[in-house]
Design a protein around this motif. Sequence first.
Motif, mmCIF file in Angstrom:
data_model
loop_
_atom_site.group_PDB
_atom_site.id
_atom_site.type_symbol
_atom_site.label_atom_id
_atom_site.label_comp_id
_atom_site.label_asym_id
_atom_site.label_seq_id
_atom_site.Cartn_x
_atom_site.Cartn_y
_atom_site.Cartn_z
ATOM 1 N N SER A 66 37.749 41.640 41.003
ATOM 2 C CA SER A 66 38.275 40.193 41.079
ATOM 3 C C SER A 66 37.072 39.375 40.237
ATOM 4 C CB SER A 66 38.082 39.685 42.668
ATOM 5 O OG SER A 66 38.793 38.225 42.704
ATOM 6 N N GLY A 173 40.529 36.992 45.897
ATOM 7 C CA GLY A 173 40.588 35.796 44.972
ATOM 8 C C GLY A 173 39.523 34.661 45.262
ATOM 9 N N SER A 209 45.586 36.609 41.503
ATOM 10 C CA SER A 209 44.788 37.435 42.378
ATOM 11 C C SER A 209 45.645 38.830 42.339
ATOM 12 C CB SER A 209 44.565 37.000 43.821
ATOM 13 O OG SER A 209 43.967 35.965 44.049
#
Length: 264
Positions: A66, A173, A209
């Motif tokens: 991420s 995210g 995300s």
Amino acid sequence: MSDLKINILKYLGFTVAVAFLTFVVFYGKIVTQGVPLKSEQNIVAPISDHRYISNKKSITRSRTSSVRILSIDINEGMVATSSATYFKYKELHFVLTTSHGLVGGCETIQIEVDGELYDCLEEIAVDPIRDYAILKTEKIDSRKPIKYPVNVSNTLSEWKKALTILNHVVYTGYPNSIGPLTIQGSIMGFDPSGIMYIQSYAWSGSSGSGVFDQSGNLIGYILAIDVGQTEYGTAILENVMLVVPIYEVDWSVITKKELTNVGK
């Protein structure tokens, strides 16, 4: 340090991307073979056998891939933020995010990881209809990229297993410019275009995300949260996420890019 990085760092502490609170209708032909029939997903979708399973592999893969996207609108002096998934194909490094979070070209985009900024080297694909963007970037030492196609659902058997009602999923995210935050959820159903409805939570900045299934495969990316109209006005359901299946992404653009880089 370039003027762009200085401007981004200046705005980094107080800018939040405007949430993309609307339904998106997808057009065009699916480019990936072996995907389920969208018309049958709500009718015959099986109940997941994995709904009570916790998978550390999925969580780890979600967190370590991420990153945050910072895109500056030079004219307005605004920085839009969104989330993205860091991945690699052979020796090339990319991020996958939503196109609506980009307010400028590649030269205005930075990938932020733990306070460090990495350059966008090239816009490989920007698809405003399916709302995704693939950006070529530098190698990010503090993150572990997922591998395409190994860690991406792309066969019919994988999709039949992943797209099951109440199947647990996870994403990581940067909502509201904080994070990375890892959040779990479960698949509730599908709209006629194939978009997944997932019971979870998302906020401004969560768009882009990557969503992972119990097997640790990337199965989609967050588009928005649900917005509807009632007799009392607009209803915003922050716990109903709209997730685009990853088969909507045309992955051939990165394989072509790999071929064009041969000999360079």
